[in-house]
Design a protein around this motif. Structure first.
Motif, PDB file in Angstrom:
ATOM      1  N   TYR B  97      52.177  37.354 110.730  1.00 58.84           N
ATOM      2  CA  TYR B  97      51.593  38.581 111.276  1.00 58.84           C
ATOM      3  C   TYR B  97      52.691  39.615 111.509  1.00 58.84           C
ATOM      4  CZ  TYR B  97      47.879  40.930 113.961  1.00 58.84           C
ATOM      5  OH  TYR B  97      46.907  41.783 114.411  1.00 58.84           O
ATOM      6  N   SER B 101      50.950  39.570 106.239  1.00 60.75           N
ATOM      7  CA  SER B 101      49.760  38.759 106.501  1.00 60.75           C
ATOM      8  C   SER B 101      48.540  39.432 105.908  1.00 60.75           C
ATOM      9  CB  SER B 101      49.567  38.537 108.010  1.00 60.75           C
ATOM     10  OG  SER B 101      49.242  39.746 108.635  1.00 60.75           O
ATOM     11  N   ASN B 102      47.566  38.600 105.657  1.00 65.54           N
ATOM     12  CA  ASN B 102      46.340  39.106 105.048  1.00 65.54           C
ATOM     13  C   ASN B 102      45.527  39.869 106.090  1.00 65.54           C
ATOM     14  OD1 ASN B 102      44.546  39.062 102.685  1.00 65.54           O
ATOM     15  ND2 ASN B 102      43.190  37.974 104.067  1.00 65.54           N
ATOM     16  N   PRO B 104      42.149  40.800 107.148  1.00 69.33           N
ATOM     17  CA  PRO B 104      40.800  40.353 106.770  1.00 69.33           C
ATOM     18  C   PRO B 104      39.829  41.509 106.537  1.00 69.33           C
ATOM     19  CG  PRO B 104      41.507  39.329 108.826  1.00 69.33           C
ATOM     20  CD  PRO B 104      42.496  40.399 108.508  1.00 69.33           C
ATOM     21  N   THR B 230      52.290  29.664 111.308  1.00 74.63           N
ATOM     22  CA  THR B 230      50.878  29.676 111.704  1.00 74.63           C
ATOM     23  C   THR B 230      50.421  28.246 112.004  1.00 74.63           C
ATOM     24  OG1 THR B 230      50.599  31.546 110.241  1.00 74.63           O
ATOM     25  CG2 THR B 230      48.607  30.547 111.074  1.00 74.63           C
ATOM     26  N   LEU B 233      51.405  27.557 115.368  1.00 73.68           N
ATOM     27  CA  LEU B 233      50.497  28.177 116.354  1.00 73.68           C
ATOM     28  C   LEU B 233      49.226  27.340 116.517  1.00 73.68           C
ATOM     29  CD1 LEU B 233      49.969  30.518 118.286  1.00 73.68           C
ATOM     30  CD2 LEU B 233      48.952  31.782 116.389  1.00 73.68           C
ATOM     31  N   GLU B 256      50.877  37.843 119.447  1.00 73.12           N
ATOM     32  CA  GLU B 256      49.762  38.807 119.339  1.00 73.12           C
ATOM     33  C   GLU B 256      48.425  38.101 119.115  1.00 73.12           C
ATOM     34  OE1 GLU B 256      49.644  42.513 118.823  1.00 73.12           O
ATOM     35  OE2 GLU B 256      51.382  42.287 120.134  1.00 73.12           O
ATOM     36  N   GLN B 257      48.494  36.868 118.575  1.00 75.97           N
ATOM     37  CA  GLN B 257      47.257  36.165 118.219  1.00 75.97           C
ATOM     38  C   GLN B 257      46.750  35.229 119.314  1.00 75.97           C
ATOM     39  OE1 GLN B 257      47.225  34.594 114.045  1.00 75.97           O
ATOM     40  NE2 GLN B 257      49.320  35.355 114.003  1.00 75.97           N
TER      41      GLN B 257
END
Lengths: 428, 329
Positions: B97, B101-102, B104, B230, B233, B256-257
């Protein structure tokens, strides 16, 4: 039947084969002086033996046919359970293909596809409950499967929630859910499939043709021996009562054996026909949805075509091997469109590849796979229904044969009793 | 019961037993799954010896003059070959991120690293979108360059002497440093630096220098590995680990996630100079990329990217690192 040919004592001075063998036995069956044989008692014993043989034959033959009929019913149950298991697997892979595909369009997923995902998962859970209800021996592993499906659904929800917030961890949860589904749920489904295939084929083979024949043969052999013992002591080669009983048993046995062999042959036909069709088409449906999930994963893990495509080809080969004539062309439609996705991705036009993979309009792989999936479901459903119906058919014939066998046994017992009774009267 | 009825009763019992015995099956037992073969995990740093360990690893190849226009790329050069192909192929992350990052909502991979890719693509084609991204893991970064699967790797890769033995690097484009991310409750208890990690389960991605560093800096921590940050995480959210270590840029993206993940104020315990990886043979491309980085410094586009992606999360201003040149092929 005439007593003139049976019960009348032989004229004095005529030497019967029996009297040649046992010279001490007097003419007209009276014991010669000095012998110890108690003919009335012997007659009683022969009568009991003959009657018991006929009754046992009637009961055992009816029982064997009852068991065969029940085996056919259980074969139908196991077939339905097998197809149910295959459909659970197909539904789960359908759900996975839809969930994975939805990730390519982010949070703005197609409402119809989302509803289809919910329906596929719902169907899988209902089928698990139905399967647990139908077969107690599967209940424990189905409970384990239920746990795995619940974990999968939770992971997908978690993935979706994160994805909708724009967090990359959503795609990791999606991948983990797919990996877990294949690693944990698939071995359970395979175990269920193997067990129910074995049960169904075992029950289909439970028509008892040979035991029926052997029981009939044994009964006839005993009656022949009874007749022989009677013939040794009376100048009558054939006891009509015993002979009629033997004839009735022979006829019933032959009819039962022919019907049983016919049923076995019909089961073999089902095993190689509609049952195989249902199993193969289910395998094709599962593999097709698995292939679609691989197609989506290839695009999610952008640029992974070289490693992802062999996995897609592996699943596609399973579809090629198992799809029926009814669905093969629909699968080929999907394959042609998938080739378009691959070509776009390999040329670096990822956006076009994603468009082709996610659009639900005709011309996209999703619509083509849905068409295949629906046709495949119909084939499986029809073939499974036809197999079960066919296995359950023939109940009237089976029950009639059971009753006939039982009545024939009892009737034969009566004629034996009567036949031996005639000798007793004669002796007296 | 009469004598005559007895045999019939016996037969009935036999029949009942026979019928009762049918229909019960052994409990279904699935075959145990085949064990997945798992070999030892390769270290981030290949076992190569540095000819001169004291030399500055960020030293790269000096650009040869001003950047040529896309239509004037030197014939026979790596850049000309890429232009002929029609797109630049870059190995990137899709789940880091803020760096790459993708998204969405758009379906596009975006972030600070992707801005670097776009600038290189623009320099070769005149079109910043003339690129193809290949999503790779941290462990694949050197391999894809050596095999020529990609032209460049822009995946928060630290420049070091050992990696120079396998690939070539551009000049440093960002100076990061390794930190730790911890659960909020641990931060409240004072676990706010690498020195406090004794007995704490910490995750680092397989095949990264972060993993090697944490093993060295926190030998008493319980180290766990995942395929990428990820994955760390996910382990953090599942409660398997209580901390994650990595570059401050990456940790900012992870925090952030998850509202329960914090990066406490702390000093970095390593220096992580990020470089753009290139195949060792393509030193002309390295010089070209360095020219692109010089242009970014000059036109302010580096600063613009930093302000857009990293500054809001890191809360500190930064400037583009000064390049070090003088390396010869």
């Amino acid at each position: 039947m005439s007593q003139a040919t049976q019960g009348r004592p032989a004229p004095a001075g005529v030497v019967t084969p029996a009297s040649r063998v046992r010279s001490q036995v007097a003419i007209a069956g009276k014991p010669a002086p000095g012998t110890v044989e108690d003919v009335p008692r012997l007659l009683n014993r022969l009568q009991v033996l003959g009657v018991a043989t006929c009754v046992v034959f009637g009961v055992v033959a009816a029982l064997l046919q009852l068991l065969a009929w029940q085996a056919s019913g259980r074969a139908a149950d196991n077939t339905e359970q097998l197809v149910r298991v295959q459909q659970i697997q197909s539904s789960l892979f359908r759900a996975d293909a839809l969930a994975t595909n939805a990730f390519l369009v982010g949070g703005l997923e197609n409402a119809e596809q989302r509803a289809e995902y919910d329906a596929a998962l719902d169907q899988a859970l209902r089928q698990i409950a139905d399967a647990a209800d139908a077969q107690p021996a599967d209940r424990k592993v189905l409970a384990d499967l239920n746990t795995e499906v619940a974990a999968y659904a939770t992971a997908i929800t978690q993935a979706r929630d994160n994805n909708r917030q724009g967090f990359p961890i959503g795609s990791l949860y999606l991948q983990q859910a797919g990996v877990q589904l294949r690693a944990d749920a698939v071995p359970i489904l395979q175990g269920l499939s193997d067990a129910n295939t074995e049960r169904a084929t075992d029950e289909m083979g439970g028509q008892n043709t040979l035991p029926l024949f052997l029981v009939g043969l044994a009964a006839v052999a005993v009656l022949w021996w009874v007749n022989r013992e009677l013939a040794k002591r009376f100048r009558r080669r054939v006891n009509v009562g015993v002979a009629v009983a033997a004839l009735a048993i022979t006829v019933v046995t032959l009819v039962a054996v022919v019907v049983s062999a016919g049923t076995s042959s019909k089961h073999d036909g089902l095993r190689d026909g509609s049952l195989t069709l249902a199993i193969d088409e289910s395998a094709a449906r599962t593999a097709a949805n698995d292939a679609k999930a691989e197609e989506s994963l290839r695009l999610i893990a952008r640029g992974s075509g070289a490693t992802a495509e062999p996995k897609w080809q592996e699943k596609a080969a399973v579809v090629d091997d198992n799809a029926s004539r009814e669905t093969r062309l629909l699968w080929q439609d999907y394959v042609a469109l998938h080739d378009g996705v691959v070509a776009s991705d390999d040329e670096g036009d990822w956006n076009e590849a994603v468009r082709l993979a996610t659009t639900t309009d005709s011309g996209g792989t999703s619509a083509a796979l849905t068409a295949f999936d629906q046709a495949s479901q119909e084939v499986v459903s029809d073939a499974a229904e036809s197999t079960a119906d066919s296995l359950r058919s023939g109940g009237v014939v089976a029950w009639m044969l059971m009753i006939v066998a039982l009545l024939a046994g009892l009737g034969a017992a009566a004629t034996v009793a009567w036949g031996v009774g005639q000798r007793r009267k004669e002796y007296a | 019961m009469s004598r005559r009825a007895r045999p019939l009763a016996a037969l009935a019992v036999v029949a009942a037993l026979a019928l009762g015995a049918c229909g019960g099956y052994d409990e279904t037992v699935p075959k145990p799954p085949k064990p997945v073969a798992g070999g030892p995990v390769a270290s981030a740093t290949p076992p190569a010896t540095c000819p001169d360990p004291t030399a500055d690893p960020t030293r790269s190849y000096e650009p040869t003059g001003a950047l040529p226009a896309p239509e004037d790329l030197p014939p026979g050069s790596t850049m000309a070959a890429i232009r002929k192909r029609g797109r630049l192929i870059a190995g990137v992350s899709a789940d880091t991120y803020l760096l790459a990052s993708n998204n969405p909502f758009t379906g596009q991979i975006e972030g600070f690293d992707i801005d670097m890719v776009e600038r290189v693509a623009k320099a070769i084609f005149g079109d910043p979108k003339a690129y193809e991204l290949k999503v790779i893991t941290a462990g694949d970064r050197l391999k894809v360059l050596q095999e020529g699967t990609v032209d460049i790797v822009v995946r928060n890769m630290t420049i070091n002497c050992a990696r120079w033995q396998s690939i070539a690097f551009s000049a440093e484009y960002y100076r990061s440093g390794q930190k730790i991310l911890v659960r909020q409750d641990l931060a409240d208890k004072g676990v706010d630096s690498v020195a406090e990690l004794k007995g704490v389960s910490v995750c680092a991605p397989t095949g990264t220098s972060s993993l090697d560093n944490i093993r060295e800096q926190a030998p008493d921590a319980v180290i766990k590995e995942a395929a990428n940050h990820t994955g760390c995480l996910a382990l953090f959210q599942q409660g398997t680990v209580a901390a994650i270590t990595g570059d401050d840029t990456v940790l900012a993206g992870l925090a952030e996630q998850d509202p329960y993940a914090v990066v406490p104020p702390q000093e970095t315990f390593t220096d992580e100079p990020y470089g753009i990886g290139v195949n060792k043979e393509n030193d002309d491309l390295v010089r070209f990329v360095n020219g692109v980085l010089e242009r970014m410094r000059a036109d302010g586009s580096w600063q613009e990217s930093y302000a857009r992606w990293l500054q809001p999360a890191l809360n500190v201003p930064a400037t583009q690192p000064k390049p070090v040149y003088g390396r010869t092929p």
